[in-house]
Design an enzyme around this catalytic site. Sequence first.
Site, PDB file in Angstrom:
ATOM      1  N   ASP A  25     -22.409  47.018  60.202  1.00  0.00           N
ATOM      2  CA  ASP A  25     -23.242  48.097  60.698  1.00  0.00           C
ATOM      3  C   ASP A  25     -23.268  49.104  59.537  1.00  0.00           C
ATOM      4  O   ASP A  25     -22.413  49.047  58.663  1.00  0.00           O
ATOM      5  CB  ASP A  25     -22.566  48.697  61.940  1.00  0.00           C
ATOM      6  CG  ASP A  25     -23.335  49.878  62.497  1.00  0.00           C
ATOM      7  OD1 ASP A  25     -24.545  49.740  62.720  1.00  0.00           O
ATOM      8  OD2 ASP A  25     -22.718  50.929  62.728  1.00  0.00           O
ATOM      9  N   ASP A 223     -18.531  50.419  64.147  1.00  0.00           N
ATOM     10  CA  ASP A 223     -17.748  51.535  64.683  1.00  0.00           C
ATOM     11  C   ASP A 223     -17.902  51.658  66.200  1.00  0.00           C
ATOM     12  O   ASP A 223     -17.347  52.555  66.816  1.00  0.00           O
ATOM     13  CB  ASP A 223     -18.101  52.856  63.991  1.00  0.00           C
ATOM     14  CG  ASP A 223     -19.533  53.295  64.267  1.00  0.00           C
ATOM     15  OD1 ASP A 223     -20.302  52.532  64.885  1.00  0.00           O
ATOM     16  OD2 ASP A 223     -19.875  54.422  63.868  1.00  0.00           O
ATOM     17  N   ASP A 227     -23.165  49.464  68.699  1.00  0.00           N
ATOM     18  CA  ASP A 227     -22.957  48.090  68.240  1.00  0.00           C
ATOM     19  C   ASP A 227     -21.813  47.366  68.950  1.00  0.00           C
ATOM     20  O   ASP A 227     -21.437  46.275  68.546  1.00  0.00           O
ATOM     21  CB  ASP A 227     -22.808  48.022  66.706  1.00  0.00           C
ATOM     22  CG  ASP A 227     -21.633  48.819  66.190  1.00  0.00           C
ATOM     23  OD1 ASP A 227     -20.681  49.032  66.940  1.00  0.00           O
ATOM     24  OD2 ASP A 227     -21.675  49.227  65.016  1.00  0.00           O
TER      25      ASP A 227
HETATM   26  P1  ADP Z   1     -26.710  52.503  62.828  1.00  0.00           P
HETATM   27  O1  ADP Z   1     -27.213  51.131  63.132  1.00  0.00           O
HETATM   28  O2  ADP Z   1     -27.006  52.899  61.425  1.00  0.00           O
HETATM   29  O3  ADP Z   1     -25.253  52.646  63.146  1.00  0.00           O
HETATM   30  P2  ADP Z   1     -27.649  53.655  65.365  1.00  0.00           P
HETATM   31  O4  ADP Z   1     -28.008  52.351  65.981  1.00  0.00           O
HETATM   32  O5  ADP Z   1     -26.477  54.385  65.910  1.00  0.00           O
HETATM   33  O6  ADP Z   1     -27.534  53.538  63.755  1.00  0.00           O
HETATM   34  O7  ADP Z   1     -28.926  54.613  65.469  1.00  0.00           O
HETATM   35  C1  ADP Z   1     -30.150  54.193  64.981  1.00  0.00           C
HETATM   36  C2  ADP Z   1     -31.084  55.338  64.745  1.00  0.00           C
HETATM   37  O8  ADP Z   1     -31.414  55.940  65.995  1.00  0.00           O
HETATM   38  C3  ADP Z   1     -30.541  56.450  63.890  1.00  0.00           C
HETATM   39  O9  ADP Z   1     -30.727  56.222  62.510  1.00  0.00           O
HETATM   40  C4  ADP Z   1     -31.351  57.622  64.392  1.00  0.00           C
HETATM   41  O10 ADP Z   1     -32.622  57.630  63.782  1.00  0.00           O
HETATM   42  C5  ADP Z   1     -31.537  57.329  65.864  1.00  0.00           C
HETATM   43  N1  ADP Z   1     -30.530  57.974  66.708  1.00  0.00           N
HETATM   44  C6  ADP Z   1     -29.544  57.357  67.408  1.00  0.00           C
HETATM   45  N2  ADP Z   1     -28.821  58.238  68.106  1.00  0.00           N
HETATM   46  C7  ADP Z   1     -29.327  59.455  67.789  1.00  0.00           C
HETATM   47  C8  ADP Z   1     -29.010  60.792  68.178  1.00  0.00           C
HETATM   48  N3  ADP Z   1     -28.017  61.063  69.018  1.00  0.00           N
HETATM   49  N4  ADP Z   1     -29.770  61.788  67.679  1.00  0.00           N
HETATM   50  C9  ADP Z   1     -30.788  61.538  66.837  1.00  0.00           C
HETATM   51  N5  ADP Z   1     -31.126  60.318  66.435  1.00  0.00           N
HETATM   52  C10 ADP Z   1     -30.423  59.280  66.909  1.00  0.00           C
HETATM   53 MG    MG Z   2     -23.547  52.531  64.283  1.00  0.00          MG
END
Ligand code: ADP
Ligand code: MG
Length: 294
Positions: A25, A223, A227
Site C-alpha cells: 500500500d 497499514d 486495506d
Molecule cells: P492509499 O491507498 O494510498 O493508502 P486510501 O485508500 O486510504 O489511500 O485513500 C485513497 C484516496 O482517497 C486518498 O488519496 C484521498 O484522495 C481519498 N481519501 C481517503 N480518505 C480521505 C479522507 N479522510 N479525507 C480526504 N480524502 C480522503
Molecule cells: Mg492506506
Amino acid sequence: GKEGVLIKGSNYLEALSQTKTVVFDKTGTLTQGVFEVSAVHHSPMAQEKLLEYAALAECASSHPISKSLQKAAGGALDRSRVTDIQEHSGRGVTAVVDGVAVAAGNGKLMEELGVAWHECHSVGTIVHIRDSHIAVNGEYAGHIVISDVEKPHSRDAIAALKAAGVTKTVMLTGDIQKVADYVARDLGVDEVRAELLPADKVERVEELLKAEPEGAKLAFVGDGINDAPVLSRADIGIAMGAMGSDAAIEAADVVLMDDDPMKIAKAIKISRKCIRIVHENIVFSLGVKLLCLL
Ligand code: ADP
Ligand code: MG
C-alpha cells in the site's frame, strides 16, 4: 524478538521463506502518512477558512489525511459545530459544518456528489472541498494540495527484497496516478496501480495471486487503513504495528513493530534460515537413527 518483527505462527515462517511477490500500500506503508499542506487553489474562500472547514469535516476520521488536516488547521476544533459525519472509504468525508454541507475528498467523491471540480497541476495528494454555501463556482470551494514524504528506508527496502530473491514488487494505492507514478519510479517498484477503491485492491491482489507460479507466495504490506481486506486475502499479510490500525494488526500474519519496510527482507532472510535449520535437524536426526540401526 529483538528484530521488532512479530510472526503469528510457524506456517507463516514457511510462507515467508517462499515469498516471490511483495505488494505494498502507499500511504503509511512506503510513505510516512504525515501530510503537509503545500497549497490551496481555486478557492473563493480565505485559505484559513477553507482549511478550518476541511478540518472540521474531517474531525472524526483516523485517516492520515484527516489527521494532517486537523493539525494544519491548528488549535482545538469545536466538534459541536459538526454533525452528520460520513466517511466514504477510499474517497473522503462528508459532514455538516455550521449547518453547511461540506465534503472533503478526491475527484471520485466530487463526481458522486455532482460537484464540478478542477484538475490540479501540482504533484501532490489533492483534497477537493465542496461547500454548499459557495455561490461562485457552483458548490466547488477549491482544493488543498497536501504532500507526504517517502519513509527513509523505502528505496533500500525494495532493493533488499530484490536481493533476497523477490521477483516482483507492486504498489497499490487509492491516490491519484501522478503521485503514484512519482513514488513508484522513485522507489524502484516494478508495477503500480492507482485510484483504487478498497475493493479494487482486493481484486488486483486476487489477479496477482492467480498469476503466481506453483509454490510461490505473495505478501501484502499495509497499514490497515482502507486495506484491511487485502491484508487477510494475501498469502502473508504484513501490517505496520506502530502507526497502523488495530484492525490491521488483528488481520495480519506478520507485524512490523516499528513500521520500517526494511524489516520485510530481513524477515524473509530469517525465515529461510529457520526453515533451513529445521530441515538440517530433520536430516541430522534421521542420520543418527540410521547410524544406530546400522
Ligand atoms: P492509499 O491507498 O494510498 O493508502 P486510501 O485508500 O486510504 O489511500 O485513500 C485513497 C484516496 O482517497 C486518498 O488519496 C484521498 O484522495 C481519498 N481519501 C481517503 N480518505 C480521505 C479522507 N479522510 N479525507 C480526504 N480524502 C480522503
Ligand atoms: Mg492506506
